[in-house]
Write an enzyme that holds these catalytic residues in place. Sequence first.
Site, PDB file in Angstrom:
ATOM      1  N   ASP A 319       0.867  -1.168   0.000  1.00  0.00           N
ATOM      2  CA  ASP A 319       0.000   0.000   0.000  1.00  0.00           C
ATOM      3  C   ASP A 319       0.906   1.220   0.000  1.00  0.00           C
ATOM      4  OD1 ASP A 319      -2.187   1.654   0.157  1.00  0.00           O
ATOM      5  OD2 ASP A 319      -2.321   1.521   2.335  1.00  0.00           O
ATOM      6  N   THR A 321       0.443   4.498   0.841  1.00  0.00           N
ATOM      7  CA  THR A 321       0.409   5.336   2.024  1.00  0.00           C
ATOM      8  C   THR A 321       0.778   4.529   3.260  1.00  0.00           C
ATOM      9  OG1 THR A 321      -1.348   6.641   1.014  1.00  0.00           O
ATOM     10  CG2 THR A 321      -1.003   6.906   3.378  1.00  0.00           C
ATOM     11  N   ASP A 559      -1.835  -0.837   6.512  1.00  0.00           N
ATOM     12  CA  ASP A 559      -2.011  -0.239   7.836  1.00  0.00           C
ATOM     13  C   ASP A 559      -3.441   0.208   8.100  1.00  0.00           C
ATOM     14  OD1 ASP A 559      -2.130   1.852   6.082  1.00  0.00           O
ATOM     15  OD2 ASP A 559      -0.739   3.153   7.164  1.00  0.00           O
TER      16      ASP A 559
END
Length: 813
Positions: A319, A321, A559
């Site tokens: 991912d 970010t 996250d």
Amino acid sequence: MRSDAAGGGPVATVAPDTLSPPDPGLTAAQVAERVAAGEVNAVENVTSRPLIEIIKTNVFTRFNGLLGMLMVMVMLTGRFLDGIFGVAALINSIFGIAQELTAKRKLDSLAVLNAPTIHVVRDGVTESIPTGDVVKGDVVELRSGDQVPADGTVIGDQGLEIDESNLTGESDPMPKAVGDEVASGTVVVAGRGWFRADVVGAATQANRLSAQARKFTRAHSDVQHSINILLRWLTWIVIVAIPVVFFNQWRADGENLAQWREIIVRAAAALVGLIPEGLVLLTTLAFVTATIRLSRRKALVQELPAVEGLARVDVICLDKTGTLTEGEIAYDRLEPVRPDLVAVAERALGALAHGPNPNGTTKALAAAFTSPDWRMTGEIPFNSARKWSAASYADHGTWVLGAPDVLIAHCEPSGAGGLDVAARVRELADTGDRVVLLARADELPDAAGPSGLTAYALVVLTEQVRPDAAATLAYFKEQGVTVKVISGDNPDTVAAVVRRLDVDPGTPVDARTLPTDDPEKLRQIVEDTTVFGRVTPDQKQAIVKSLQEQGHVVAMTGDGVNDVLALKDADIGIAMGNAAPATKAVAQIVLLDGRFSNMPAILAEGRRVIANVERVANLFVTKNVMSAVIIVATTVVGLSFPFLPRQLTLLSTFAIGIPAMILALAPNAQRYQPGFLKRVLALAIPSGIAAGAVSFLAYSDAVSFGDMDPLERSVSALVALLVTFFALLLALARPYAVWKLALVGAMVACVSLAFVTPIGNQLFQIRVTTESILDGLIFGVVGVIVVEIAYRWSQRLRREQPPPPQPGAGTAP
């Protein structure tokens, strides 16, 4: 409450009088009463196995049972030193227990330090507590990213939406209003709310699901699966061998039951050689040691087999970010559609930024804009499926903030002299900056989604690329691990970030264009694409499954709550340290400090484990094959088994056990290749046949001399056997290092002491003569030659093995 068909999720409105907790919660005295009554949501710490299971697994095994039985039989003969193989097995078990308990303490302490927390309202004050401290009757506040810790009833909501896919399989978030039930283990994906905890502790869904996700599990493991196959084969071989060995030994001793002591002792020696007493221990030890090493790098391993899975990973999905970037965004600038709209746009952003349901974007805006104290009359919280949020304010209208490529289609033309919003968004996307669009609406969107919007401004936000990301991606490329970047952001924006990391992103794909009814086409796109943007949680999961269907071993990092489904389905789920509690709960590995630069070390640790276990497995399986060969040969010709148990203990300790234990923990950067069992057997079978053959021939040759007593004949066979095994040990120690050569030298020295010292002669029943030593050395040289040939053949087999399936040519790096 309305259904948002366009956004794929429900739309919730919120009244201004529900912006504070609807109930003051329990008092301190009430909490104390419930704690005393045991009505607590305490979660048992199960990141590792409980003590009783550790003891049972290490001590009460079928092979330990067989060794114990043989030891008792040998002890009954009065020849106690020949029963030390049982003590060695017990020491192995004690050592295994001690090592795993050490790891358990470390893992449990890490789990406590990083236990998930939740917000509760007590005495009218909202406070954060560990989920295990929630008591029955607590008023629990739920925020986006929280995992519901108990079962209960909603008593207040602000656009609360919960993902119940863990329970129902339904991927769409479910809206929750006052009076609705919430179940533990589900995940808050949008909005905020409060519920009263009606069911806590072991009876809740949260504890059952969390225990299932976090406990020590025997997840699929190529190494463990292969070793279990070997153990099953060896079990049947031992069962068949028991009557054969005792019959042959009785026959070799002249069918004289008066020689029952010799019959039992030599039969026990033959059977002990068939038992891989240290293999399971060292496999577990390698996994446990890896978890300790990773814990020093602030990586919490929640399932031991995940360490091995790391070695097999050939595709890693990242991912953007929080993984490639720092995860924190900052406000950069405002680009209004017209200059006269700046003031009102700034006030609207201030109102949205200081709303009741903050996310990363609004937090960044809150640091730049002050609240205008507008009174909110309704709200639609942001979620990853819709990619926009909205709020209405008394006397100030309705404002929508979200992804430009989602909202632009619903905006009215800006008019002459206004900013060409669509063109400017495309320009900004190439820079890698994050852009959101602020627009005004006549009212909160209905079931059809936003419409009739008036664009006011583009808000440019910046992301800081992690300084270690470029080097980490370069490492993955060097190691043959393909990277897929999967993000909810604009695909061009993601591609721009990837370019900044010196990686060719290829042609980025907008996930909204992915086929939903053609699995074959989806697999081809996933195979050939590096960067995916505008990916929904369901699509992340679909991408992971598509890669797995093509034979890849997939690791997924993330996250956010939108990563939960993909993390759960990936072969290895890796959560960042700042991840939502639900994300950490389903991951096999948690990077507690969130450092992406630890990934190469984590991957290398997995490869070290699997390569070292393969190396030491060769030693143990070779011994088993050797014993089987000698049993068959002595049975055919009618000779007694050549060795006493204590003599084989010399071999098992210094040529196999101690070196295997050290080599299992050694550095090893060898890349993983499939075919663990095939490669082990390719070396162990010819080496075991060679070891068994040369020791049997040395023994037979010594028998033919006629003037050697049984102990001298045993020494001849033992020398041939030891020379062959030390040749195998030297082969497996390649590539050589000073410490490896010193290890082999030390083991040879220890064995030599048994031959040259009186105490060694007595302890291991060794009677040295020139003829027995020379006879053993001659046959041992033959064993050395065969082992070297077998080793080189096994290495050629490794080189000729096809590599794991690699994604298509378009998947740089």
